[in-house]
Write an enzyme that holds these catalytic residues in place. Structure first.
Site, PDB file in Angstrom:
ATOM      1  N   ARG A 158       0.898  -1.086  -0.062  1.00 48.03           N
ATOM      2  CA  ARG A 158       0.037  -0.217   0.073  1.00 48.03           C
ATOM      3  C   ARG A 158       0.822   1.432  -0.194  1.00 48.03           C
ATOM      4  O   ARG A 158       1.990   1.284   0.363  1.00 48.03           O
ATOM      5  CB  ARG A 158      -0.856  -0.154   1.227  1.00 48.03           C
ATOM      6  CG  ARG A 158      -1.831  -1.396   1.376  1.00 48.03           C
ATOM      7  CD  ARG A 158      -2.577  -1.214   2.577  1.00 48.03           C
ATOM      8  NE  ARG A 158      -3.544  -2.353   2.825  1.00 48.03           N
ATOM      9  CZ  ARG A 158      -3.256  -3.355   3.332  1.00 48.03           C
ATOM     10  NH1 ARG A 158      -2.088  -3.621   4.104  1.00 48.03           N
ATOM     11  NH2 ARG A 158      -4.095  -4.433   3.766  1.00 48.03           N
ATOM     12  N   TYR A 294      -9.429 -11.005  -6.498  1.00 44.97           N
ATOM     13  CA  TYR A 294      -8.529 -10.955  -7.617  1.00 44.97           C
ATOM     14  C   TYR A 294      -8.686 -12.079  -8.470  1.00 44.97           C
ATOM     15  O   TYR A 294      -8.393 -11.830  -9.847  1.00 44.97           O
ATOM     16  CB  TYR A 294      -6.987 -10.940  -7.044  1.00 44.97           C
ATOM     17  CG  TYR A 294      -6.852  -9.531  -6.321  1.00 44.97           C
ATOM     18  CD1 TYR A 294      -6.665  -8.447  -6.987  1.00 44.97           C
ATOM     19  CD2 TYR A 294      -6.588  -9.630  -5.003  1.00 44.97           C
ATOM     20  CE1 TYR A 294      -6.241  -7.046  -6.342  1.00 44.97           C
ATOM     21  CE2 TYR A 294      -6.475  -8.501  -4.361  1.00 44.97           C
ATOM     22  CZ  TYR A 294      -6.282  -7.316  -4.822  1.00 44.97           C
ATOM     23  OH  TYR A 294      -6.072  -5.882  -3.918  1.00 44.97           O
TER      24      TYR A 294
END
Length: 313
Positions: A158, A294
């Site tokens: 991140r 995903y």
């Protein structure tokens, strides 16, 4: 404010006991403070007077000006606040137990295709040079930006995790980096040769020059920070986001944010045969369900390729 003592105690609880990230602590405090202010305006001076209908009324009021994702966070903040009060015997009962989180619309995370990602990373060493710009500083910034982009793409970390990196977090021998994620949970993530070359360039030729240019004036506030801004301070998230936007523009790929590089890395790992648990570990997800998003992205990309190959199918 009438409930300042409760709010301050809750803030310390989030930070020191639960180990929430600074962003979460700040957001939750803001959400709860907004609720408490409204209660104060309504003449409520005792939180025992708050019931489920009061909470729902506040959420209905907030829904008019906020997205579903924001409302989900506000609901989580209020539930967490009243759970804290009940656990610490600051209220007689928890009125937020029956408060449901608003349903969020399901959407697939935005990712780059393999060709787009390759085009972007092929251009990471390039940064625009403005007329009259300091050539040495331009070179330093190019090395830093290349290292940041390569590391974001290689590890799927991140942007907040990237900004929080210290020099001691990198292990060049094993080619791994220690990342402090949400809830202050540590994980170790590997990176590849392209990232290694970019990181070496920054550490050997970029960062020392930046320290030299800014350190003499006492500008460096955190000499352990891995990535620095032009004034020698730890780089901020907004700066990193701008770097990613600019790199996407130069590479002529869809405009993306750093989080899209995280999505792209995860999707390409799954496409390459990685196990879902391995991707979960790399990204630092606490729940496998989050990582499973995903797989849907990979399936959608497969559908798109199929439609291109068989337009009449």
């Amino acid at each position: 404010m009438a409930f300042e003592r409760e709010l301050d105690g809750y803030t310390r609880y989030l930070d020191q006991i639960q180990g929430r990230s600074p962003n979460t602590v700040r957001s939750y405090r803001t959400d709860v403070a907004s609720f408490l202010h409204l209660m104060e305006l309504r003449g409520i001076r005792d939180l025992n007077e708050t019931d489920l209908s009061t909470l729902r009324s506040w959420l209905a009021h907030e829904t008019r000006s906020h997205a579903r994702s924001t409302m989900a966070r506000k609901t989580a903040a209020i539930r967490s606040f009243f759970a804290y009060l009940a656990d610490h015997d600051l209220i007689e009962a928890d009125p937020a137990q029956g408060l449901k989180t608003p349903k969020q619309s399901e959407h697939l995370p935005r990712v780059l295709t393999g060709n787009q990602a390759e085009r972007l990373m092929d251009r990471v060493d390039e940064s625009p040079v403005e007329d009259g710009a300091d050539e040495d500083m331009t070179g330093i910034i190019q090395l830093r930006d290349a290292a940041m982009l390569e590391l974001l793409y290689a590890t799927g970390m991140r942007v907040a995790e990237l900004c929080g990196l210290d020099l001691v977090d990198l292990n060049p021998r094993s080619r791994t980096v220690k990342v402090l994620g949400k809830g202050r949970k540590e994980r170790v993530v590997p990176y590849g040769l392209p990232a290694e070359r970019a990181l070496d360039g920054w550490l050997d030729g970029g960062r020392p020059r930046l320290i030299e240019r800014t350190g003499g004036g006492g500008e460096v506030h955190d000499d352990q920070a891995f990535f620095l801004g032009v004034r020698g301070r730890r780089i901020g998230q907004r700066q990193v986001r701008q770097v990613v936007h600019d790199a996407a523009d130069r590479a002529q790929v869809p405009d993306i944010a750093p989080h899209s590089l995280r999505h792209t890395a995860a999707t390409q790992m799954l496409d390459g045969g990685a196990d879902l648990r391995e991707v979960q570990e790399m990204l630092g997800h606490s729940s496998l369900r989050t990582t499973q998003r995903y797989t849907h992205v990979s399936i959608e990309q497969l559908r798109q390729r199929y439609r291109l190959a068989f337009p009449r199918a």
